[in-house]
Scaffold this motif. Sequence first.
Motif, short mmCIF file in Angstrom:
data_model
loop_
_atom_site.label_atom_id
_atom_site.label_comp_id
_atom_site.label_asym_id
_atom_site.label_seq_id
_atom_site.Cartn_x
_atom_site.Cartn_y
_atom_site.Cartn_z
N GLU A 98 26.77 116.64 32.18
CA GLU A 98 27.57 116.97 33.36
C GLU A 98 26.65 117.18 34.55
OE1 GLU A 98 30.37 120.54 35.21
OE2 GLU A 98 29.57 120.70 33.17
N ILE A 99 26.97 116.56 35.66
CA ILE A 99 26.24 116.80 36.90
C ILE A 99 27.22 116.67 38.06
CG2 ILE A 99 25.48 114.40 37.20
CD1 ILE A 99 22.74 115.56 38.10
N ASN A 100 27.13 117.58 39.01
CA ASN A 100 28.06 117.60 40.15
C ASN A 100 29.52 117.67 39.72
OD1 ASN A 100 26.02 117.40 42.18
ND2 ASN A 100 25.85 115.22 41.73
N GLY A 101 29.76 118.29 38.55
CA GLY A 101 31.13 118.47 38.09
C GLY A 101 31.76 117.26 37.44
N PHE A 102 30.96 116.23 37.16
CA PHE A 102 31.48 115.02 36.50
C PHE A 102 30.62 114.68 35.28
CE2 PHE A 102 33.61 114.89 40.48
CZ PHE A 102 34.81 114.25 40.21
N PHE A 103 31.24 113.93 34.35
CA PHE A 103 30.66 113.74 33.03
C PHE A 103 30.31 112.28 32.74
CE2 PHE A 103 32.92 117.70 32.74
CZ PHE A 103 32.16 118.47 31.86
N GLY A 104 29.32 112.14 31.86
CA GLY A 104 29.01 110.86 31.23
C GLY A 104 28.91 111.08 29.73
N ASP A 105 29.19 110.03 28.96
CA ASP A 105 29.27 110.16 27.50
C ASP A 105 28.90 108.83 26.88
OD1 ASP A 105 29.87 111.00 24.92
OD2 ASP A 105 32.04 111.08 25.23
#
Length: 248
Positions: A98-105
């Motif tokens: 999570e960075i800047n309130g958004f996710f990667g997966d």
Amino acid sequence: MIICKSERELGYMREAGRVVAGALAEVAKMIRPGVTTAEINRVAEEYILSKGAKPAFKGLYGFPAAVCASVNEQVVHGIPGLKKLENGDIISIDVGAEINGFFGDAAQTFPVGEITPELQKLIDVTKEALDRGIKMARNGNRLSDISHAVQSFVEQNGYSVVRDYVGHGIGSKMHEEPQVPNFGRPGRGPRLKKGMTLAIEPMVNMGTYEVLTLPDNWTVVTRDGKPSVHFEHTIAITDGDPIILTML
């Protein structure tokens, strides 16, 4: 409700996706016999934190680690620990950031040392199934067109796709609508639109698709004890080809 992302939000997700991809690249360098899954977890977590991001899985629903590390017949949600990798194993590493309130997966299955041709084929087929699913993630298609592309290729090769666990929407939450099954008939479900972001993640078993959860209440294994492979990317739907957000 399926949330379409703005260009700014997609930019944040791209940042998170790069962190995830970088963590998997760091993990790839250390996969060898004798390494413990706890060491893999430590390296991935340190990398994520070094980029100003947070390990998205740590504490999510109570999960105790930064990555899921699933070996051989373990499908998903393996808890890193003292287990040492052995020559001939396969290990699936699932990473979220999570960075800047958004996710990667994203997830990837790695060979440990020298593996059998049968295991290598299972890895190759699962990776290709993911690629085929991603190619169907186009504006105007239906959600199940992704599912059908994955399932049909997997089953043509004599393997099975897990039913109990599926991909998902992703954005300002790790898990958003819609669910993205790896099985199903084409032409069904929501119509895909520009700005949708999905985590597509085939989990492919060498034997039966049936799975069970171990007493730790996390680790999912194949019911017949045969190997399983897991690949995943976070993607964004555009006016043209889908964009893979979890790449360097």
